[in-house]
Design a protein around this motif. Structure first.
Motif, PDB file in Angstrom:
ATOM      1  N   PRO A   1     100.684  15.946  -7.163  1.00  0.00           N
ATOM      2  CA  PRO A   1     100.866  14.592  -6.635  1.00  0.00           C
ATOM      3  C   PRO A   1      99.528  13.870  -6.540  1.00  0.00           C
ATOM      4  O   PRO A   1      98.474  14.475  -6.720  1.00  0.00           O
ATOM      5  CB  PRO A   1     101.455  14.837  -5.234  1.00  0.00           C
ATOM      6  N   LEU A   2      99.585  12.579  -6.279  1.00  0.00           N
ATOM      7  CA  LEU A   2      98.352  11.836  -6.014  1.00  0.00           C
ATOM      8  C   LEU A   2      97.822  12.220  -4.638  1.00  0.00           C
ATOM      9  O   LEU A   2      98.581  12.550  -3.724  1.00  0.00           O
ATOM     10  CB  LEU A   2      98.603  10.333  -6.098  1.00  0.00           C
ATOM     11  N   ASP A   3      96.514  12.169  -4.473  1.00  0.00           N
ATOM     12  CA  ASP A   3      95.870  12.531  -3.215  1.00  0.00           C
ATOM     13  C   ASP A   3      96.522  11.789  -2.047  1.00  0.00           C
ATOM     14  O   ASP A   3      96.828  10.594  -2.147  1.00  0.00           O
ATOM     15  CB  ASP A   3      94.386  12.177  -3.250  1.00  0.00           C
ATOM     16  N   ASP A   4      96.692  12.507  -0.947  1.00  0.00           N
ATOM     17  CA  ASP A   4      97.346  11.905   0.217  1.00  0.00           C
ATOM     18  C   ASP A   4      96.606  10.667   0.713  1.00  0.00           C
ATOM     19  O   ASP A   4      97.229   9.705   1.167  1.00  0.00           O
ATOM     20  CB  ASP A   4      97.465  12.933   1.352  1.00  0.00           C
TER      21      ASP A   4
ATOM     22  N   TRP B   1     103.905  10.358  -6.362  1.00  0.00           N
ATOM     23  CA  TRP B   1     103.733  10.868  -7.719  1.00  0.00           C
ATOM     24  C   TRP B   1     103.173   9.777  -8.622  1.00  0.00           C
ATOM     25  O   TRP B   1     103.436   8.575  -8.404  1.00  0.00           O
ATOM     26  CB  TRP B   1     105.067  11.358  -8.281  1.00  0.00           C
ATOM     27  N   PRO B   2     102.399  10.148  -9.658  1.00  0.00           N
ATOM     28  CA  PRO B   2     101.956   9.144 -10.624  1.00  0.00           C
ATOM     29  C   PRO B   2     103.159   8.366 -11.179  1.00  0.00           C
ATOM     30  O   PRO B   2     104.149   8.956 -11.596  1.00  0.00           O
ATOM     31  CB  PRO B   2     101.277   9.987 -11.712  1.00  0.00           C
ATOM     32  N   GLY B   3     103.059   7.051 -11.131  1.00  0.00           N
ATOM     33  CA  GLY B   3     104.156   6.190 -11.566  1.00  0.00           C
ATOM     34  C   GLY B   3     104.963   5.603 -10.435  1.00  0.00           C
ATOM     35  O   GLY B   3     105.767   4.684 -10.655  1.00  0.00           O
TER      36      GLY B   3
ATOM     37  N   SER C   1      94.153  18.335  -7.967  1.00  0.00           N
ATOM     38  CA  SER C   1      93.314  18.320  -9.159  1.00  0.00           C
ATOM     39  C   SER C   1      93.999  18.924 -10.382  1.00  0.00           C
ATOM     40  O   SER C   1      93.625  18.598 -11.513  1.00  0.00           O
ATOM     41  CB  SER C   1      92.012  19.096  -8.890  1.00  0.00           C
ATOM     42  N   SER C   2      94.983  19.810 -10.163  1.00  0.00           N
ATOM     43  CA  SER C   2      95.535  20.583 -11.276  1.00  0.00           C
ATOM     44  C   SER C   2      97.055  20.657 -11.209  1.00  0.00           C
ATOM     45  O   SER C   2      97.621  21.100 -10.200  1.00  0.00           O
ATOM     46  CB  SER C   2      94.963  22.013 -11.226  1.00  0.00           C
ATOM     47  N   ASP C   3      97.716  20.248 -12.282  1.00  0.00           N
ATOM     48  CA  ASP C   3      99.166  20.402 -12.373  1.00  0.00           C
ATOM     49  C   ASP C   3      99.561  21.877 -12.303  1.00  0.00           C
ATOM     50  O   ASP C   3     100.547  22.244 -11.655  1.00  0.00           O
ATOM     51  CB  ASP C   3      99.692  19.803 -13.683  1.00  0.00           C
ATOM     52  N   ILE C   4      98.806  22.726 -12.975  1.00  0.00           N
ATOM     53  CA  ILE C   4      99.145  24.155 -13.009  1.00  0.00           C
ATOM     54  C   ILE C   4      99.044  24.760 -11.611  1.00  0.00           C
ATOM     55  O   ILE C   4      99.921  25.526 -11.184  1.00  0.00           O
ATOM     56  CB  ILE C   4      98.231  24.913 -13.997  1.00  0.00           C
TER      57      ILE C   4
END
Length: 341
Positions: free
Chosen positions: A60-63, A98-100, A46-49
């Motif tokens: 990362p995107l949800d498993d 990862w997104p992308g 949910s959070s990059d931080i």
């Protein structure tokens, strides 16, 4: 003929390697839709931080997004004409998505066995999801009951693969640089770390979700799962659309946050069974049982083995006196997750 009616049981041969269409680039849109469809709120996804505090470059995107996308790619070639998806084994998440990233899928047929009624059979496949670099991100075995095209066709020689019951802790792949020594329990949502859980402990996740027809079809379309039983009410004698089993998995995993908020990342799928069919209008609840615990080489990171059960009934109830699943049990999933020690 230019259209594809899908494969039937007699079309599969052990050793066949199937390259599935179509590659898909996954981004934050998939995450937003995933979190809208399921009450998913594990902090690492949910959070990059929060993810950066755990040693990752960003979230990362949800498993289970990776699982659904890879799974969905296999459907036109594996389970378009399925009666039911029966089970899973030997699943491992091998690296974060990862997104992308662009994902594609390949499957190898590892077993076939005709059913005694001569109208269908079970097909076993080992599927792998690959990213744009050709790196495997996910692998698993599943077996599916598939209709026969011609009931009179000869049965193939039965081949039932031997599958390991549990992915050993030493075979779990821990994401590079993952570190839970700075883990923020307050932001994660619960104070419980791995040492607070006892093997054998049962956790009632309390909440329930009633499945809606449009909601499950939207989810199944999102993952490009084209299996007829999920959309076409004429495919079943009872006139009902079957809920995609992965939809139930994601609902149960999201419900498990209440009691297992710190079971952050799925790293292995040991076994899984869709015990009974699920339909719109069913209210899904979830409970978990701790099966095992293990340390890993990553700083502060433990692995906890959990049984996750989706049910319309009571927590802790799984099988009857005959050893069979109770009729209210929908899903029995055995998996490893990463949790602070």
């Amino acid at each position: 003929m230019k259209t594809n009616a899908g494969r039937f049981f007699e079309d599969y041969r052990v050793g066949d390697v199937i390259t599935h269409a179509v590659p898909r680039t996954v981004k934050m849109g998939e995450r937003a839709l995933y979190h809208a469809l399921y009450p998913a709120r594990h902090a690492l996804y949910s959070s990059d931080i929060f993810a950066q505090d755990c040693g990752l470059p960003f979230s990362p995107l949800d498993d289970l997004i990776a699982f659904h996308v890879v799974f969905g790619k296999t459907v036109p070639d594996v389970s378009l004409n399925a009666v039911a998806n029966l089970g899973y084994a030997e699943g491992r998440w091998l690296r974060p998505v990862w997104p992308g990233d662009t994902l594609r899928s390949e499957s190898t047929v590892i077993g076939v066995k005709e059913n005694s009624n001569g109208q269908s059979g079970v097909v076993y496949v080992r599927s792998v999801g690959l990213n744009q670099h050709g790196e495997a991100v996910l692998e698993y075995v599943r077996w599916v009951m598939v209709r026969k095209r011609d009931f009179a066709s000869a049965a193939p020689v039965a081949v039932v693969p031997e599958l390991v019951k549990v992915v050993e802790p030493g075979a779990l792949v821990i994401p590079q640089d993952l570190d839970f020594t700075r883990y923020n329990f307050a932001l994660a949502g619960e104070p419980h770390r791995m040492r607070d859980y006892a093997v054998g402990e049962v956790i009632d996740h309390v909440d329930g979700i009633t499945i809606e027809e449009a909601e499950h079809m939207m989810a199944t379309r999102l993952w490009q799962n084209t299996a007829k039983v999920h959309f076409d009410a004429t495919q079943r004698a009872d006139g009902k659309r079957l809920i995609y089993g992965g939809h139930v998995i994601s609902l149960a995993r999201a419900l498990s946050f209440n009691g297992l908020a710190n079971a952050q990342m799925l790293v292995a799928l040991n076994a899984g069974a869709h015990a009974n069919p699920c339909f719109a209008g069913d209210t899904v609840r979830a409970w978990s049982q701790v099966l095992d615990k293990a340390e890993t080489a990553a700083p502060g990171v433990g692995a906890i083995r959990l049984r996750l059960v989706a049910t319309k009934g009571a927590a802790g109830a799984l099988r009857g006196a005959d050893g069979k699943y109770l009729p209210e049990v929908l899903l029995d999933l055995d998996y490893w997750a990463l949790m602070p020690l």
